[in-house]
Design a protein around this motif. Structure first.
Motif, PDB file in Angstrom:
ATOM      1  N   VAL A 180     -46.640  43.592 -34.728  1.00 59.61           N
ATOM      2  CA  VAL A 180     -46.558  42.516 -35.719  1.00 59.61           C
ATOM      3  C   VAL A 180     -45.743  42.970 -36.921  1.00 59.61           C
ATOM      4  N   ILE A 181     -45.997  44.199 -37.375  1.00 63.70           N
ATOM      5  CA  ILE A 181     -45.230  44.730 -38.504  1.00 63.70           C
ATOM      6  C   ILE A 181     -43.745  44.740 -38.171  1.00 63.70           C
ATOM      7  N   SER A 182     -43.430  45.189 -36.981  1.00 67.53           N
ATOM      8  CA  SER A 182     -42.030  45.266 -36.559  1.00 67.53           C
ATOM      9  C   SER A 182     -41.383  43.885 -36.534  1.00 67.53           C
ATOM     10  N   ASP A 183     -42.134  42.884 -36.039  1.00 68.72           N
ATOM     11  CA  ASP A 183     -41.595  41.526 -35.962  1.00 68.72           C
ATOM     12  C   ASP A 183     -41.393  40.929 -37.352  1.00 68.72           C
ATOM     13  N   GLU A 184     -42.311  41.165 -38.260  1.00 72.30           N
ATOM     14  CA  GLU A 184     -42.289  40.501 -39.565  1.00 72.30           C
ATOM     15  C   GLU A 184     -41.479  41.249 -40.624  1.00 72.30           C
ATOM     16  N   LEU A 185     -41.122  42.490 -40.349  1.00 71.97           N
ATOM     17  CA  LEU A 185     -40.384  43.272 -41.335  1.00 71.97           C
ATOM     18  C   LEU A 185     -39.051  42.591 -41.657  1.00 71.97           C
ATOM     19  N   ASP A 186     -38.813  42.344 -42.940  1.00 76.33           N
ATOM     20  CA  ASP A 186     -37.608  41.632 -43.391  1.00 76.33           C
ATOM     21  C   ASP A 186     -36.695  42.619 -44.125  1.00 76.33           C
ATOM     22  N   LEU A 187     -35.721  43.168 -43.391  1.00 74.25           N
ATOM     23  CA  LEU A 187     -34.831  44.164 -43.982  1.00 74.25           C
ATOM     24  C   LEU A 187     -34.019  43.595 -45.139  1.00 74.25           C
ATOM     25  N   VAL A 188     -33.591  42.360 -45.011  1.00 78.25           N
ATOM     26  CA  VAL A 188     -32.760  41.771 -46.069  1.00 78.25           C
ATOM     27  C   VAL A 188     -33.528  41.712 -47.387  1.00 78.25           C
ATOM     28  N   ARG A 189     -34.759  41.295 -47.311  1.00 72.13           N
ATOM     29  CA  ARG A 189     -35.581  41.225 -48.528  1.00 72.13           C
ATOM     30  C   ARG A 189     -35.782  42.613 -49.119  1.00 72.13           C
ATOM     31  N   ILE A 190     -36.021  43.596 -48.264  1.00 74.47           N
ATOM     32  CA  ILE A 190     -36.205  44.977 -48.726  1.00 74.47           C
ATOM     33  C   ILE A 190     -34.947  45.494 -49.409  1.00 74.47           C
ATOM     34  N   LEU A 191     -33.804  45.241 -48.798  1.00 74.36           N
ATOM     35  CA  LEU A 191     -32.547  45.738 -49.346  1.00 74.36           C
ATOM     36  C   LEU A 191     -32.152  44.983 -50.610  1.00 74.36           C
ATOM     37  N   ARG A 192     -32.495  43.715 -50.687  1.00 78.30           N
ATOM     38  CA  ARG A 192     -32.205  42.942 -51.899  1.00 78.30           C
ATOM     39  C   ARG A 192     -32.956  43.535 -53.093  1.00 78.30           C
ATOM     40  N   LYS A 193     -34.200  43.909 -52.888  1.00 72.23           N
ATOM     41  CA  LYS A 193     -34.972  44.536 -53.968  1.00 72.23           C
ATOM     42  C   LYS A 193     -34.415  45.912 -54.313  1.00 72.23           C
ATOM     43  N   SER A 194     -34.080  46.683 -53.298  1.00 68.39           N
ATOM     44  CA  SER A 194     -33.591  48.047 -53.526  1.00 68.39           C
ATOM     45  C   SER A 194     -32.280  48.030 -54.297  1.00 68.39           C
TER      46      SER A 194
END
Length: 640
Positions: free
Chosen positions: A216-230
């Motif tokens: 579930v974590i793998s499916d829901e992980l949103d890289l774009v959102r993570i990178l936007r914050k970073s």
């Protein structure tokens, strides 16, 4: 470029869209991805020869088996060594029958780089203490696949100290290593937060067995959102590639498009590289099949194969690095080849004026090897000038009846541009000198010349792609060229005068080493205006007290009183060797910024020439660089 300027770096990423068995069946090898990665890196070896690294993620590996691997090498021929080691291990396992290439599950189980997601990096060591641990990719490890992170890039951040403070204020204990470490930890922090949020939601609000939560974590992980914050706190030029342990991957480019990155996608693979031509070569495609990662965007790849292109930052004026076009990128890209020819041709009017339009007593050459393409452009422009002149004179003579055979012979056969190969670089000798400290007397022998092709009445015109420090010109090239005994040596640079430090990935950061800056300082002193140096120093100190967004580039005031011609004349004076018998005239010509932009449309990043930095951090670095110069402190200003 007659002198070595290092820059960061080259990246490559391969994401296979099919199982390994597909490539074994179609291409006869389960190492299709690994082979393509090597080819992409080999075709970018110009971007980094001090170190190299590769990484791999294997999709859907059973529990208990490793799924993420990395290898780095910091030795001579690092790229060859990097791929030779795992291939040697692969061949050994094949001979033992442990790996059966036709059964690709055995490849995936036993070969470290037998996975579907692979990344590679080529590096020039611009950091002071360059060790194998400084090689990319950087790796952040965890027992949770979705918290494992591998990052590599072609970049430099102007605000590394600020990024470290952010980590400290969160309660972390960063190791002050490189800006790569801060980037890794910044992305890692937001990756951890996203992972933990999904984990706690699943654990506390569902009846899902714990063994299923990672899916579930793998499916829901949103890289774009993570990178936007970073990326919201980054100031710099960057092309970054990253892998997450679950098989998610990304490639992102800074909002101004300072550093380049391209990609190719079909139904079998999506692949990325810093330059376009390696992708054209590796996949046998025309240039239109290769796309640019848009500035301020990230291409994200989920472990299920979904590919998205999303914005992660607000739109910003494009400022792609023109040095990529002038020198750094390989010249076999069709657009770059054309642009370099244009850069050479754009110097034609200045050169003709300098030689008084006397082509008969001029010899044209270039300083090997990267200026060769520009020399073709210059020669083409000279020939077009000569053709136009001949045509006008023939028409004029025909009109007044003075046209005869002798006149035609004189017009057509004489005064055409003459090109010769004058300078030859001894690569082995240069390598030897670089490894033997203190052998400055040998520098003058790095280049050799072709004898007896230049006469004392000739102007020798030599094209270079840029003149940064002028050290090699003074210590070697001009001394060597003077042995041909020309009337004048004219060195023409296809790049404008380099006046300001770079802080976005090129190792040009110390103001005091730039020959254009040295010339401006010398002119101020010559004209009794030396007090301006102190005034600019004080002004820079005041600027650094302001928020970086409010600062202005006060270093521009050093150049304000002088025309480009004033500085070029002083540069020629500074570069003229005093210990040679030749007493001819030395002339240094530079490209204009206007002609640079006309020759390289779409690449407007010119801060090292103009002082117009695309980010606030760049302006701050320029002011800091002048302070370090004035205080006689060495080192890169963005390391302070």
């Amino acid at each position: 470029m007659s002198e070595l300027i290092k820059h960061e770096c080259g990246i490559a990423l391969i994401r296979l869209k099919k199982p390994l068995g597909y490539y074994q069946e179609k291409y006869g090898s389960p190492l299709y991805g690994f082979s393509k990665l090597f080819l992409l890196m080999e075709k970018q070896h110009n971007r980094g020869q001090d170190g190299a690294g590769i990484g791999c993620v294997k999709l859907n590996m059973p529990h208990g088996q490793s799924y993420m691997h990395r290898e780095r090498v910091l030795k001579e021929n690092s790229l060859g060594r990097l791929f030779k080691k795992p291939l040697k291990k692969y061949d050994k396992l094949v001979r033992k029958g442990i790996i059966l290439p036709e059964y690709t599950d055995s490849v995936k189980a036993h070969f470290d780089f037998g996975g579907e997601v692979l990344v590679g990096h080529l590096r020039y060591g611009t950091s002071g203490n360059f060790t194998e641990s400084s090689c990319h990719p950087y790796f952040r490890r965890s027992n949770w696949p979705t918290r494992n992170l591998m990052v590599c890039g072609n970049f430099n951040m102007t605000n590394t100290a600020e990024l470290n403070r952010i980590l400290i204020n969160r309660g972390q204990h960063p190791i002050f290593d490189t800006d790569t470490q801060t980037i890794l930890e910044e992305i890692g922090f937001h990756l951890d937060e996203a992972h933990d949020a999904i984990y706690h939601k699943m654990r506390d609000n569902s009846n899902l067995p714990g063994s299923k939560i990672p899916e579930v974590i793998s499916d829901e992980l949103d890289l774009v959102r993570i990178l936007r914050k970073s990326a919201s706190v980054w100031d710099g030029g960057y092309a970054l590639a990253g892998l997450v342990g679950n098989g998610d991957a990304f490639v992102m480019r800074d909002p101004h498009g300072i550093r380049p990155v391209h990609y190719f996608e079909d139904d079998e693979v999506i692949a990325f590289a810093s330059e376009r031509v390696p992708l054209m070569t590796a996949f046998d495609k025309e240039k239109d099949a290769i796309q640019e990662v848009p500035p301020g965007h990230v291409v994200s790849m989920k472990n299920d194969g979904e590919v998205r292109v999303d914005s992660f930052a607000n739109p910003a004026p494009r400022s792609s690095c023109t040095f990529e076009r002038i020198y750094f990128s390989r010249g076999n890209d069709p657009d770059i080849y054309t642009e370099r020819k244009r850069l050479g041709g754009a110097l034609c009017p200045q050169i003709l004026e300098e030689i008084d339009y006397n082509l008969e007593d001029a010899v044209f050459s270039y300083i090997p090897n990267t200026a060769e393409t520009a020399s073709y452009g210059l020669l083409h422009a000279l020939r077009m000038y000569r053709r136009t002149t001949v045509k006008e004179k023939i028409l004029e003579a025909h009109a007044d009846g003075s046209l005869d055979e002798s006149m035609l012979d004189d017009l057509i056969l004489n005064n055409w541009p003459r090109a010769e190969k004058i300078a030859h670089k001894d690569i082995k000798l240069r390598t030897f000198i670089s490894q033997e400290k203190g052998r400055s007397k040998m520098v003058s022998h790095v280049y050799d010349i072709t004898y007896d092709v230049v006469e004392p009445k000739d102007n020798l015109v030599v094209l270079d792609d840029s003149i940064v420090r002028g050290t090699t010109l003074r210590q070697s090239i001009i001394k060597i060229l003077s042995r041909t005994n020309p009337k004048a040596i004219i060195v023409a640079s296809t790049a404008p005068q380099i006046r300001y430090p770079d802080c976005y990935g090129i190792d040009m950061s110390e103001l005091g080493k730039f020959i254009a800056f040295q010339a401006a300082i010398a002119l101020l002193k010559d004209r009794g205006a030396g007090k301006r140096i102190e005034e600019v120093y004080q002004a820079c100190l005041e600027e650094l007290k302001k928020p970086k967004e409010e600062q202005v580039n006060r270093v521009k005031e050093i150049y304000a009183s002088f025309s480009p011609e004033d500085i070029s004349t002083k540069i020629a004076e500074l570069l003229y060797p005093q210990d040679i018998p030749w007493k001819g005239r030395l002339v240094i010509l530079y490209q204009t910024i206007e002609n640079l932009h006309a020759s390289t449309p779409g690449n407007t990043g010119d801060w090292y020439f103009s002082g117009n930095y695309p980010t606030a951090g760049g302006i701050q670095i320029a002011n800091q660089a002048f302070i370090q110069y004035y205080e006689n402190r060495s080192g890169r200003s963005y390391d302070v």
